[in-house]
Design a protein around this motif. Structure first.
Motif, PDB file in Angstrom:
ATOM      1  N   PHE A 140      28.717  91.624  28.508  1.00 48.72           N
ATOM      2  CA  PHE A 140      28.965  89.975  28.745  1.00 48.72           C
ATOM      3  C   PHE A 140      30.184  89.774  27.731  1.00 48.72           C
ATOM      4  O   PHE A 140      30.703  88.740  27.165  1.00 48.72           O
ATOM      5  N   SER A 141      30.949  90.963  26.782  1.00 49.38           N
ATOM      6  CA  SER A 141      31.966  90.860  26.016  1.00 49.38           C
ATOM      7  C   SER A 141      33.368  90.261  27.037  1.00 49.38           C
ATOM      8  O   SER A 141      33.605  90.682  27.760  1.00 49.38           O
ATOM      9  N   GLU A 145      36.747  90.969  25.749  1.00 50.50           N
ATOM     10  CA  GLU A 145      37.659  92.168  26.041  1.00 50.50           C
ATOM     11  C   GLU A 145      37.153  92.848  27.123  1.00 50.50           C
ATOM     12  O   GLU A 145      37.481  93.208  28.433  1.00 50.50           O
ATOM     13  N   CYS A 146      35.658  93.252  27.307  1.00 51.99           N
ATOM     14  CA  CYS A 146      35.537  94.247  29.042  1.00 51.99           C
ATOM     15  C   CYS A 146      35.365  92.896  30.085  1.00 51.99           C
ATOM     16  O   CYS A 146      35.935  92.995  31.083  1.00 51.99           O
ATOM     17  N   ALA A 147      34.982  91.309  30.136  1.00 48.27           N
ATOM     18  CA  ALA A 147      35.309  90.541  30.876  1.00 48.27           C
ATOM     19  C   ALA A 147      36.661  90.472  31.453  1.00 48.27           C
ATOM     20  O   ALA A 147      36.469  90.112  32.106  1.00 48.27           O
ATOM     21  N   SER A 148      37.208  90.479  30.504  1.00 52.56           N
ATOM     22  CA  SER A 148      38.934  90.043  30.625  1.00 52.56           C
ATOM     23  C   SER A 148      39.437  91.226  31.873  1.00 52.56           C
ATOM     24  O   SER A 148      40.837  90.854  32.153  1.00 52.56           O
ATOM     25  N   LEU A 149      39.181  91.972  31.597  1.00 50.43           N
ATOM     26  CA  LEU A 149      39.187  93.546  33.150  1.00 50.43           C
ATOM     27  C   LEU A 149      38.936  93.028  34.709  1.00 50.43           C
ATOM     28  O   LEU A 149      39.452  93.135  35.075  1.00 50.43           O
ATOM     29  N   SER A 150      38.189  91.263  34.822  1.00 47.44           N
ATOM     30  CA  SER A 150      37.451  91.324  35.537  1.00 47.44           C
ATOM     31  C   SER A 150      37.357  89.731  35.916  1.00 47.44           C
ATOM     32  O   SER A 150      36.572  89.753  36.888  1.00 47.44           O
ATOM     33  N   GLY A 151      38.652  89.485  36.189  1.00 47.20           N
ATOM     34  CA  GLY A 151      38.852  88.011  35.409  1.00 47.20           C
ATOM     35  C   GLY A 151      38.089  87.298  35.191  1.00 47.20           C
ATOM     36  O   GLY A 151      37.362  86.083  35.395  1.00 47.20           O
TER      37      GLY A 151
END
Length: 431
Positions: A105-106, A108-114
């Motif tokens: 849910f961070s 950095e990771c969420a930005s990779l999936s919209g």
């Protein structure tokens, strides 16, 4: 929990994701028709720009305007998941086992999936979060054996509680014990019909999750606590009993499908390492941690307890759980318990059940008659008179004509004189 396609057949996850929050700025250049990506926690800005209490949700363009003076009040938000992906969403994933086990849910990771929560397999999760421990993520439930004592206790009781949802039918005990249950055909087992039903059926279907959790989280190992394993096994055997008389409808098919294709394989693995635990759970006087579910949760007479326990043992026979080794060990304990603990006037309640099991021609046991009575035959060879007399009393408890004929012949062949004693105590018209 069930990555194999066969286990997912007939399992339908129905949910509706909430819609994304739109921008709430009064002077939004996009006319509030785009989704928000930030929220502002400053009450002054929320009232001034949106005429509402905080938080104020804003789109990317509005967030740029506010970031100049109020960046410290802007917080990233995640978009809702429209569905839960079952495979890894990392575009660079090279793992052969790409089943998703982690949701990050961070930002950095969420930005990779919209700006939605990101799903990772175990390899991508370890590679990504091994160097980024500050990320907030949710993992699948770990193995019961690797948990700390508190979480282990919660998981075990959760599994037990779910298995208890498969309560017997109200009129189950009024069904004649000798009547064969209608078993689903192979076509029925492969059917993918929905398993929706009334409230009672939904409650029974909850027990599937207990089975799945137990099989997936409690993989058999050599170094596991026998108390926990015994409690789970005892409740699982009670689940077999509770689901043995379900009607041949969609609910019955869904639960029946789990037994030969899922649970029995797990039990076979358990028997390789902890056969003694299985045996202890199938005795008329099980250890304390195995007294769970069924008649152990109610006030009942000793006769009722023996009757229920023996019926539970019979419910396991069609699935080859009661092997020759199991049968040869546990059945003497049951016959002795009936002989010493059930009053003479109440033994009639067990007659139909005993005749069904010990019938030479129609017995459901998966081995021949010689093995069926091996526990009797071996106790007539080089044993004392009291032991042989106890054998005869067990045969009298069985009260089945075909038993008397077969074992009587063996007795006369081995010890000669005991044949006349057996004829005297049998009171059976077949001898």
């Amino acid at each position: 929990m069930n990555p194999v396609l066969f286990d997912r057949r007939g399992t339908h996850y129905k949910f509706s994701a909430w819609p994304p929050v739109s921008c709430q700025m009064d002077d939004c250049r996009n006319k509030r028709n785009v989704k928000a990506i930030k929220m502002c926690l400053d009450p002054t800005i929320a009232v001034e720009c949106g005429d509402r209490p905080p938080p104020l949700y804003v789109c990317e363009d509005c967030a740029e305007e506010l970031r100049m003076e109020h960046a410290q009040y802007l917080v990233d938000i995640l978009q809702p998941l429209q569905h839960v992906p079952l495979v890894c969403e990392n575009k660079n994933c090279s793992s052969a086992k790409n089943i998703a086990v982690c949701t990050c849910f961070s930002t950095e990771c969420a930005s990779l999936s919209g700006f939605r929560p990101m799903r990772y397999c175990i390899a991508c999760h370890q590679g990504k979060h091994g160097t980024s421990p500050a990320h907030i993520y949710h993992l699948s439930i770990p193995s019961v054996w690797s948990c700390d004592a508190e979480l282990q206790s919660y998981l075990v009781e959760a599994i037990v509680s779910l298995l208890k949802e498969a309560q017997p039918l109200e009129d189950k005990r009024t069904v004649e014990m000798g009547e064969e249950r209608t078993r689903p055909t192979q076509h029925a087992l492969d059917d993918d019909d929905d398993v929706e039903g009334d409230t009672g059926d939904e409650s029974k279907l909850l027990s599937r999750y207990g089975v799945w959790l137990m099989v997936e989280l409690c993989k058999p190992r050599d170094d596991i606590p026998v108390e926990i394993l015994g409690r789970l096994l005892a409740m699982l055997f009670q689940w077999f009993d509770a689901t043995a008389y379900l009607p041949d409808d969609n609910v019955g098919k869904a639960l029946e499908r789990l037994k030969p294709h899922y649970v029995c394989n797990w039990l076979k693995e358990v028997s390789k390492t902890h056969l003694e635990v299985i045996l202890s759970c199938l005795l008329p006087h099980p250890v304390e941690y195995a007294r769970v579910g069924g008649h152990w949760d109610t006030l009942s007479s000793r006769t009722s307890q023996i009757k229920e326990g023996l019926n539970r043992l019979c419910c396991l026979i069609p699935y080859d759980i009661v092997t020759f080794e199991v049968w040869d060990y546990v059945i003497p304990f049951w016959l002795e318990a009936i002989r010493t603990e059930v009053p003479e006037e109440e033994r009639g309640e067990l007659k139909v059940l005993l005749c069904k099991v010990f019938d030479i021609d129609m017995s459901p046991l998966p081995f021949d008659v010689q093995r069926m009575y091996h526990f009797i035959a071996e106790r007539f060879e080089n044993t004392t008179a009291p032991v042989q007399e106890q054998n005869l009393s067990w045969l009298q408890v069985c009260a089945c004509g075909c038993v008397c004929v077969w074992v009587g012949g063996c007795v006369s062949e081995w010890v000669g004189g005991w044949m006349s004693v057996w004829v005297g105590v049998c009171e059976c018209g077949y001898v």
